[in-house]
Design an enzyme around this catalytic site. Structure first.
Site, PDB file in Angstrom:
ATOM      1  N   GLU A   6      -7.762  21.907 -18.206  1.00  0.00           N
ATOM      2  CA  GLU A   6      -7.537  22.803 -16.857  1.00  0.00           C
ATOM      3  C   GLU A   6      -8.811  23.154 -16.264  1.00  0.00           C
ATOM      4  O   GLU A   6      -8.976  24.266 -16.114  1.00  0.00           O
ATOM      5  CB  GLU A   6      -6.647  23.970 -17.419  1.00  0.00           C
ATOM      6  CG  GLU A   6      -5.233  23.784 -18.275  1.00  0.00           C
ATOM      7  CD  GLU A   6      -4.670  24.579 -18.701  1.00  0.00           C
ATOM      8  OE1 GLU A   6      -3.238  24.499 -19.385  1.00  0.00           O
ATOM      9  OE2 GLU A   6      -4.957  25.945 -18.596  1.00  0.00           O
ATOM     10  N   GLU A  33       1.994  17.560 -22.879  1.00  0.00           N
ATOM     11  CA  GLU A  33       2.462  18.651 -23.195  1.00  0.00           C
ATOM     12  C   GLU A  33       4.055  19.006 -22.453  1.00  0.00           C
ATOM     13  O   GLU A  33       4.522  20.134 -22.111  1.00  0.00           O
ATOM     14  CB  GLU A  33       1.621  20.006 -22.833  1.00  0.00           C
ATOM     15  CG  GLU A  33       0.351  19.983 -23.221  1.00  0.00           C
ATOM     16  CD  GLU A  33      -0.584  21.303 -22.766  1.00  0.00           C
ATOM     17  OE1 GLU A  33      -1.658  20.949 -22.855  1.00  0.00           O
ATOM     18  OE2 GLU A  33      -0.036  22.291 -22.423  1.00  0.00           O
TER      19      GLU A  33
HETATM   20  O1  G3I Z   1      -4.142  33.911 -33.775  1.00  0.00           O
HETATM   21  C1  G3I Z   1      -2.835  34.352 -34.197  1.00  0.00           C
HETATM   22  C2  G3I Z   1      -2.552  34.777 -35.648  1.00  0.00           C
HETATM   23  O2  G3I Z   1      -3.432  35.301 -36.128  1.00  0.00           O
HETATM   24  C3  G3I Z   1      -1.221  35.111 -35.775  1.00  0.00           C
HETATM   25  O3  G3I Z   1      -1.018  35.236 -37.230  1.00  0.00           O
HETATM   26  C4  G3I Z   1      -0.335  34.376 -34.830  1.00  0.00           C
HETATM   27  C5  G3I Z   1       1.114  34.625 -35.193  1.00  0.00           C
HETATM   28  O4  G3I Z   1       1.931  34.115 -34.331  1.00  0.00           O
HETATM   29  O5  G3I Z   1      -0.563  34.246 -33.486  1.00  0.00           O
HETATM   30  C6  G3I Z   1      -1.715  33.678 -33.521  1.00  0.00           C
HETATM   31  O6  G3I Z   1      -2.051  33.582 -32.140  1.00  0.00           O
HETATM   32  C7  G3I Z   1      -1.432  33.250 -31.047  1.00  0.00           C
HETATM   33  C8  G3I Z   1      -1.149  31.638 -31.022  1.00  0.00           C
HETATM   34  O7  G3I Z   1      -0.708  31.248 -29.881  1.00  0.00           O
HETATM   35  C9  G3I Z   1      -0.268  31.279 -31.893  1.00  0.00           C
HETATM   36  O8  G3I Z   1       0.975  31.450 -31.907  1.00  0.00           O
HETATM   37  C10 G3I Z   1      -2.288  33.752 -29.801  1.00  0.00           C
HETATM   38  O9  G3I Z   1      -2.593  35.140 -29.965  1.00  0.00           O
HETATM   39  C11 G3I Z   1      -1.655  33.278 -28.423  1.00  0.00           C
HETATM   40  O10 G3I Z   1      -2.412  33.549 -27.326  1.00  0.00           O
HETATM   41  C12 G3I Z   1      -1.312  31.771 -28.544  1.00  0.00           C
HETATM   42  O11 G3I Z   1      -0.660  31.432 -27.326  1.00  0.00           O
HETATM   43  C13 G3I Z   1      -0.660  29.910 -26.847  1.00  0.00           C
HETATM   44  C14 G3I Z   1      -1.440  29.862 -25.842  1.00  0.00           C
HETATM   45  O12 G3I Z   1      -1.536  28.162 -25.204  1.00  0.00           O
HETATM   46  C15 G3I Z   1      -3.018  30.297 -25.643  1.00  0.00           C
HETATM   47  O13 G3I Z   1      -3.702  29.460 -26.623  1.00  0.00           O
HETATM   48  C16 G3I Z   1       0.534  29.505 -27.004  1.00  0.00           C
HETATM   49  O14 G3I Z   1       1.257  29.369 -28.536  1.00  0.00           O
HETATM   50  C17 G3I Z   1       0.670  28.008 -26.649  1.00  0.00           C
HETATM   51  O15 G3I Z   1       1.759  27.334 -26.419  1.00  0.00           O
HETATM   52  C18 G3I Z   1      -0.253  27.827 -25.282  1.00  0.00           C
HETATM   53  O16 G3I Z   1      -0.361  26.488 -24.933  1.00  0.00           O
HETATM   54  C19 G3I Z   1      -1.081  25.925 -23.692  1.00  0.00           C
HETATM   55  C20 G3I Z   1      -1.792  24.897 -23.907  1.00  0.00           C
HETATM   56  O17 G3I Z   1      -2.678  25.256 -24.622  1.00  0.00           O
HETATM   57  C21 G3I Z   1      -2.505  24.173 -22.508  1.00  0.00           C
HETATM   58  N1  G3I Z   1      -1.440  24.316 -21.492  1.00  0.00           N
HETATM   59  C22 G3I Z   1      -0.524  25.229 -21.462  1.00  0.00           C
HETATM   60  C23 G3I Z   1       0.072  25.981 -22.622  1.00  0.00           C
HETATM   61  C24 G3I Z   1       1.097  26.648 -22.321  1.00  0.00           C
HETATM   62  O18 G3I Z   1       0.545  28.116 -22.092  1.00  0.00           O
END
Ligand code: G3I
Length: 354
Positions: A153, A266
């Site tokens: 991105e 994705e």
């Molecule tokens: O780190 C914690 C962990 O300690 C906890 O136990 C767990 C419980 O669910 O959550 C963990 O972190 C979360 C992680 O998702 C896992 O579910 C983060 O707080 C959360 O920010 C993270 O969100 C992800 C997001 O990217 C940010 O990284 C989404 O799942 C994921 O679908 C999303 O993916 C992005 C791609 O990387 C890039 N393109 C867009 C796409 C959708 O937004």
């Protein structure tokens, strides 16, 4: 990491001896069959050890997997001198156990950064930390991972234009992308190195401007001789906006002429504004996915096609795109009960799906 999670996945990890043995594994089932690209999906590894139907669906349908969040800086590097490979190790082990290929997401991104990394301001520190992360992560997973999202991105959304403001852009300028690709090539000489972006597919002003900004960046990287192998189309498609067939195909043709490959990284369909009932949503979601894949395959055969999750039971979609009618989002190929929907038939038409 609790032993039971490990045993659920495999019964004793044996450390990461896999590096030596699994080189070929990275590619075996990930090469697709019958000339069709392999199908894969993003895996949430907080769910993986907990739900057997989730593991079974991935092992059954996928030829390759990618970690939804386990290989991002905020997970891998909670502190400058502390690394947490736990969740990523588990997925790599699961992939090895099921002879699945892997993609790596993502070596460098503006988001999902730990606070210490967001605070980086000097070019020297940014340079050092980018190279250290790429070296460590590729060294650990390079044998299993055949394709890396090196930079994720890099382009802004309207009203901004051009390269995205980020800690890396502020510290190193636009050259940070080339720096990351050269570091990745050094660490992973044989892997597919990918520049990954979203919002390039749709027939609207935002997507048109983003395609132009992305095209300029890619052209500049290729003119610099940057080791970019492929373009990653994230393809988080909009249910209520059509694909810009002409605009997207013109962009893809230009990339093919530059000698670049294309991969779909994705794929899902935002059904927030699509009318119910569920059967109608499923038909419209499948039609949008077909429209997109048909547009791409008419110009180039992607090296792989991955959806961002596999079941509506576990998807990021409701976090930002919950349906106003409170119905569950139906954005992926399997419904919340792991039953295949028309979307899965579309994927079977274009890809090698298990
Ligand atoms: O780190 C914690 C962990 O300690 C906890 O136990 C767990 C419980 O669910 O959550 C963990 O972190 C979360 C992680 O998702 C896992 O579910 C983060 O707080 C959360 O920010 C993270 O969100 C992800 C997001 O990217 C940010 O990284 C989404 O799942 C994921 O679908 C999303 O993916 C992005 C791609 O990387 C890039 N393109 C867009 C796409 C959708 O937004």
């Amino acid at each position: 990491m609790t032993h039971s999670r490990r045993d659920v996945l495999r019964g004793g990890l044996g450390g990461l001896a896999l590096a030596a043995t699994a080189g070929t594994g990275a590619l075996t089932r990930a090469q697709g069959a019958g000339g069709r690209p392999p199908f894969g999906a993003a895996v949430n590894q907080w769910i993986l050890p907990k739900e057997e139907p989730y593991r079974a669906a991935i092992a059954r349908h996928c030829r390759l997997v990618v970690s939804e969040s386990g290989m991002k800086w905020d997970q891998l590097r909670p502190a400058p001198d502390r690394w947490d490979f736990g969740p990523a190790d588990e997925l790599v082990e699961f992939a090895r156990q099921h002879n699945l290929g892997m993609r790596g997401h993502t070596l460098l991104w503006y988001d999902s950064l730990p606070d210490w990394a967001r605070a980086i301001s000097s070019a020297a520190q940014a340079d050092r930390e980018i190279k250290l992360t790429i070296d460590r992560v590729v060294e650990r997973y390079g044998a299993q991972v055949g394709s890396w999202d090196v930079v994720n991105e890099p382009i802004e959304d309207l009203p901004q234009r051009g390269m995205r403001e980020s800690v890396w852009y502020r510290a190193l300028g636009p050259g940070y992308v080339d720096l990351a690709f050269r570091a990745a090539r050094g660490a992973a000489p044989k892997a597919e190195l990918v520049l990954n972006e979203y919002g390039l597919e749709t027939a609207d002003e935002g997507s048109r401007v983003k395609r132009e900004g992305f095209r300029r960046l890619v052209r500049d990287l290729m003119d610099r001789g940057s080791p970019v192998d492929a373009i990653g189309l994230q393809a988080h498609l909009s249910g209520d906006r059509p694909i810009d067939r002409e605009g997207l195909q013109a962009l893809l043709r230009e990339f093919v002429e530059m000698g670049l490959k294309v991969t779909v990284t994705e794929l899902d369909v935002n059904d927030k504004m699509m009318p119910g009932p569920p059967e109608l949503i499923d038909a419209l979601v499948a039609a949008r996915a077909y429209e997109f894949l048909d547009t791409v395959f008419a110009v180039v055969r992607p090296t792989a096609v991955l959806t961002w999750g596999i079941t509506d039971r576990h998807t990021w979609m409701p976090r930002w795109n919950a349906r106003p009618d409170k119905l569950r989002n139906r954005c992926l190929p399997l419904d919340e009960n792991y039953v295949a929907k028309p979307f899965m038939s579309v994927l079977r038409h274009f890809c090698d799906v298990g």
